[in-house]
Scaffold this motif. Structure first.
Motif, mmCIF file in Angstrom:
data_model
loop_
_atom_site.group_PDB
_atom_site.id
_atom_site.type_symbol
_atom_site.label_atom_id
_atom_site.label_comp_id
_atom_site.label_asym_id
_atom_site.label_seq_id
_atom_site.Cartn_x
_atom_site.Cartn_y
_atom_site.Cartn_z
ATOM 1 N N UNK A 57 53.217 6.703 13.804
ATOM 2 C CA UNK A 57 53.027 5.569 14.712
ATOM 3 C C UNK A 57 54.356 5.120 15.308
ATOM 4 N N UNK A 58 55.416 5.140 14.501
ATOM 5 C CA UNK A 58 56.732 4.750 15.001
ATOM 6 C C UNK A 58 57.221 5.719 16.072
ATOM 7 N N UNK A 59 56.991 7.016 15.860
ATOM 8 C CA UNK A 59 57.381 8.004 16.870
ATOM 9 C C UNK A 59 56.628 7.763 18.170
ATOM 10 N N UNK A 60 55.334 7.454 18.052
ATOM 11 C CA UNK A 60 54.529 7.189 19.237
ATOM 12 C C UNK A 60 55.022 5.944 19.960
ATOM 13 N N UNK A 61 55.330 4.899 19.197
ATOM 14 C CA UNK A 61 55.830 3.665 19.795
ATOM 15 C C UNK A 61 57.151 3.915 20.515
ATOM 16 N N UNK A 62 58.044 4.683 19.898
ATOM 17 C CA UNK A 62 59.333 4.997 20.533
ATOM 18 C C UNK A 62 59.112 5.758 21.834
ATOM 19 N N UNK A 63 58.183 6.718 21.808
ATOM 20 C CA UNK A 63 57.874 7.473 23.017
ATOM 21 C C UNK A 63 57.293 6.584 24.098
ATOM 22 N N UNK A 64 56.382 5.696 23.705
ATOM 23 C CA UNK A 64 55.791 4.768 24.664
ATOM 24 C C UNK A 64 56.844 3.837 25.254
#
Length: 95
Positions: A57-64
């Motif tokens: 989820x953190x990786x996704x948030x960083x990408x977003x």
């Protein structure tokens, strides 16, 4: 806890972690008992899975977040070009 992670409700997740910590402190005197050890092992196994989920989820948030920043820059450049274009061409407002 798992439900709060699935819905990205990190506030509730954090509160549940704190509550669980207080409950685990109460089990401290019984830590040598087999049933308590089994409970702790199960908790650790599930926490490992939760940790992986949180990392994803953190990786996704960083990408977003990166995509939002790129979009903001593109919009800003686009608005500047429109303003520049408007300033170059005098618009006849009298109709």
């Amino acid at each position: 806890m798992d439900d709060s992670l699935k819905t990205d409700d990190f506030g509730t997740f954090s509160k549940l972690l704190e509550e669980r910590f207080e409950l685990l402190k109460q089990l401290e005197p019984f830590k040598t008992e087999t049933s308590v050890k089994n409970i702790i092992e199960n908790i650790l196994k599930k926490d490992s899975e939760r940790s992986k989920s949180i990392e994803e989820k953190m990786k996704k948030i960083k990408g977003d977040q990166f995509n939002v920043q790129v979009s903001k820059k593109a919009m800003k450049k686009g608005y500047l070009k429109v303003e520049e274009s408007l300033s170059r061409h005098k618009i006849n407002k009298s109709g």
